[in-house]
Design a protein around this motif. Sequence first.
Motif, short mmCIF file in Angstrom:
data_model
loop_
_atom_site.label_atom_id
_atom_site.label_comp_id
_atom_site.label_asym_id
_atom_site.label_seq_id
_atom_site.Cartn_x
_atom_site.Cartn_y
_atom_site.Cartn_z
N LEU A 154 0.80 -1.21 0.05
CA LEU A 154 -0.12 0.12 -0.03
C LEU A 154 1.05 1.29 -0.06
O LEU A 154 0.56 2.32 -0.67
N ALA A 155 2.04 1.23 0.80
CA ALA A 155 2.91 2.39 0.74
C ALA A 155 3.37 2.65 -0.59
O ALA A 155 3.49 3.84 -0.98
N ARG B 53 5.91 7.47 -9.38
CA ARG B 53 6.82 6.38 -9.58
C ARG B 53 6.45 5.19 -10.16
O ARG B 53 4.94 5.08 -10.24
N ASN B 54 7.09 4.28 -10.48
CA ASN B 54 6.60 3.04 -11.07
C ASN B 54 7.22 1.59 -10.19
O ASN B 54 7.41 0.71 -11.24
N TYR B 55 7.10 1.80 -9.17
CA TYR B 55 7.72 0.55 -8.30
C TYR B 55 6.58 -0.56 -8.36
O TYR B 55 5.62 -0.26 -8.24
N PRO B 56 7.16 -1.72 -8.31
CA PRO B 56 6.00 -2.74 -8.06
C PRO B 56 5.22 -2.62 -6.89
O PRO B 56 5.89 -2.21 -5.79
N GLU B 57 4.13 -2.84 -7.21
CA GLU B 57 3.30 -2.61 -5.60
C GLU B 57 3.26 -3.89 -4.99
O GLU B 57 2.12 -4.61 -4.94
N ARG B 58 4.23 -4.14 -4.37
CA ARG B 58 4.43 -5.54 -3.57
C ARG B 58 5.25 -4.99 -2.32
O ARG B 58 6.02 -4.18 -2.32
#
Lengths: 449, 449
Positions: free
Chosen positions: B250-251, B261-266
């Motif tokens: 969630l963070a 940004r496009n960090y993996p959402e895991r």
Amino acid sequence: MLAGTLRQVLGEAKVSTSPSVLEAHGRDEGYPEVRPPLAVVFAETVADVQAVLEVARREGVPVIPFGAGTSLEGALVPQGPAISLDLSRMNQILEVRPEDFVAVVEPGVTRKRLNERLRREGLFFPVDPGADASLGGMAATNASGTTTVRYGGMRANVLALQVVLANGEVLELGRAVRKTSSGYDLKDLFIGSEGTLGVITRLTLKLHPLPEHVHTLRVFFPSVERTAEAAYAILASGLPVARLELVDDLALRAVNRYLDRNYPERPALFLEFHSATAAAMQEESRFALELVREAGALEVEAAMTAEERTAQWEARHQAYWALVNLFPQRKYLITDTAVPLSRMPELVGYARALMDEMRLEGNILGHVGDGNFHTLIAARDDAYARAEAFAERLVARALELGGTATGEHGVGLRKKKYMPLEHGNALAWMARLKTLFDPEGLLNPGKVV
Amino acid sequence: MLAGTLRQVLGEAKVSTSPSVLEAHGRDEGYPEVRPPLAVVFAETVADVQAVLEVARREGVPVIPFGAGTSLEGALVPQGPAISLDLSRMNQILEVRPEDFVAVVEPGVTRKRLNERLRREGLFFPVDPGADASLGGMAATNASGTTTVRYGGMRANVLALQVVLANGEVLELGRAVRKTSSGYDLKDLFIGSEGTLGVITRLTLKLHPLPEHVHTLRVFFPSVERTAEAAYAILASGLPVARLELVDDLALRAVNRYLDRNYPERPALFLEFHSATAAAMQEESRFALELVREAGALEVEAAMTAEERTAQWEARHQAYWALVNLFPQRKYLITDTAVPLSRMPELVGYARALMDEMRLEGNILGHVGDGNFHTLIAARDDAYARAEAFAERLVARALELGGTATGEHGVGLRKKKYMPLEHGNALAWMARLKTLFDPEGLLNPGKVV
């Protein structure tokens, strides 16, 4: 009378007034006077500690907590009628929780015994003052030593304490966690209070993984000043050195003779790296070698086996007894000033020159990674006053340089005279804290403040 | 009246009663209530601080020291009529002594400004709570943050303090040395006392060499529990990790949206290694990768440039504001429990499940290398009581596990209710210390004890 009361309350087996026991509890390893207490109580439980304090309150006789007797500044030496409260029977390792990197111990456990127990877990407790001190005593003096440059001293490695106050109350200070901002930091107030605020009856300690790879070196230099400068170069490089010790030529001469070694008799740095990987260790050692060569190293020896490593640190730790062996039947005096890092080479040079000027025999040994070094003086009876004058001048110089009278041995009796200059009006507040926790002055009176 | 007196004593330019200034000094960044003080004094010197305290004594009005206003637990929020003593104009970097790894600063200097100044010396001050807090405020709350696992928090990195007591007395506590066993540790007593024992007016800080080689990773996992377990495996390996942060899915979703940004959402671990040599760094990173893969990592990303590194830590530090952005117009509540290391995965799992069970929206972020993690709850008005109940249950569980109510944010107002359970009868002694140093209750009353 007093002993009788103590026997009544605690039982025969826990109280001694045998002259040899009293004598052993009226001294430490560095203070020149012996003053036996009235009685020694060997506490086995917290209730015993409380019972002794109750007798102390009733009879108005002070109590001096006693661990392994390895302190150096007179912290254990009574200043009047006193009960010595020996905690060596409270020596249980209560818990080892490798998964938390935590051990819970009674105060009489010595650091070597704890480390023997921890080895099978792949862990160790890093604070290493040389002597096989009790962990309670180490907390009481905020001890540190050869590994402090990497792992910190007692304040950094004691997570929690149980203490008994003069009024018998038991407090739990701190928690078994890596950090907390919860309430006032009483734990660190009791660490370093030398038994004047309370009796430590349990410690929760922070453990560290035994390093996978250890590399130990001895590097020899033409002078102590050059040695100190090389130590400083290593610190400034950011290398994660685990031990960084200066051992001077006289110390090595004494060690060679006492332990039958054949180290070159020149000022040396004893170094150690602790690394998680072999490549890291090799690279760090290589870089350190480069630095010490630039700093003028004459010779480098590496400890190739675990035995040789142990032997090297034994040599460092036995330096005091080696000096005693080289100059027997004297009075000994140790200083342990610490100064800001860059002033350390200068103060080492000052100490060397002053020792010569004052015609004193002694050596210089130091945790130079912390800006902390020792002079060990072996004075003939008629030179002891000169040795004390030397210590006073050295401390005064250290304070001028922004340093401290005692990096690790504590105040005890011998360094009380430096406290006003070092602490100014903060000293009066220390005395008020003492009065708050111990209004009747029953806990190790006359020490620290 | 009071403001008039203050203006008379300190001059017009140092006193404000403008509503916007009062409002800004009646709040912090985490406490839900705002209570403006009667007046704000912008102190510029120690004499100003003493003058404010003199007025406070004469008029019987308490004083609340104020740094950058970034605290979270209500430590700055008045509980009655009060003067806010703003120290932001005491913002001189008084000395930088690279050769001693020491800087001397006034309390209003912020950590980012100090680090900008230090960069040219190849040094840095490592304590990093995220916010650009003032160093005085950081000492007052015993702040720590992402680098604590390697470098320690404020107690380890503040060598000395100047403080002004309620009675106007100025004390110098500690020395600019790496270690000392001289007298009682008043320095650490004042660190973490949240302005309740004295006003910090100068700090002597321990600096560190900027690491020559930095390696920064993001490692993604299928669950927060697995992430916490991987963090634990890295700690147990003895790897000298410099940062070890858990950031949940969630963070990352909030951060992706807030910072584009496009960090993996895991669930992820953000890691950093600081090394003196390239080979050491590579080897340590390689070993860490091995460990996280064994622990079930799904994906690994390395920050290849300094910019990417900065961006990664910015993402971590902005997580709070990202959540606020994702859930605007809510009430926010942050917990910061710390527990023994092995209990951390369990407590992270407990927090996650409890948040879901109590139908609360929030994320989990943590300095998991210290056993310390945050839950950030964004509660609708009608759910705030539930959020508080959640925090109470989480703290109760942390205390049961041997942990602490607050790893780094301090007690302030919000956590006072946990103090009796955490400290037992030691809390009464904390209150006695408060009375000793501040008998009239003029310094930030109602906080901590």
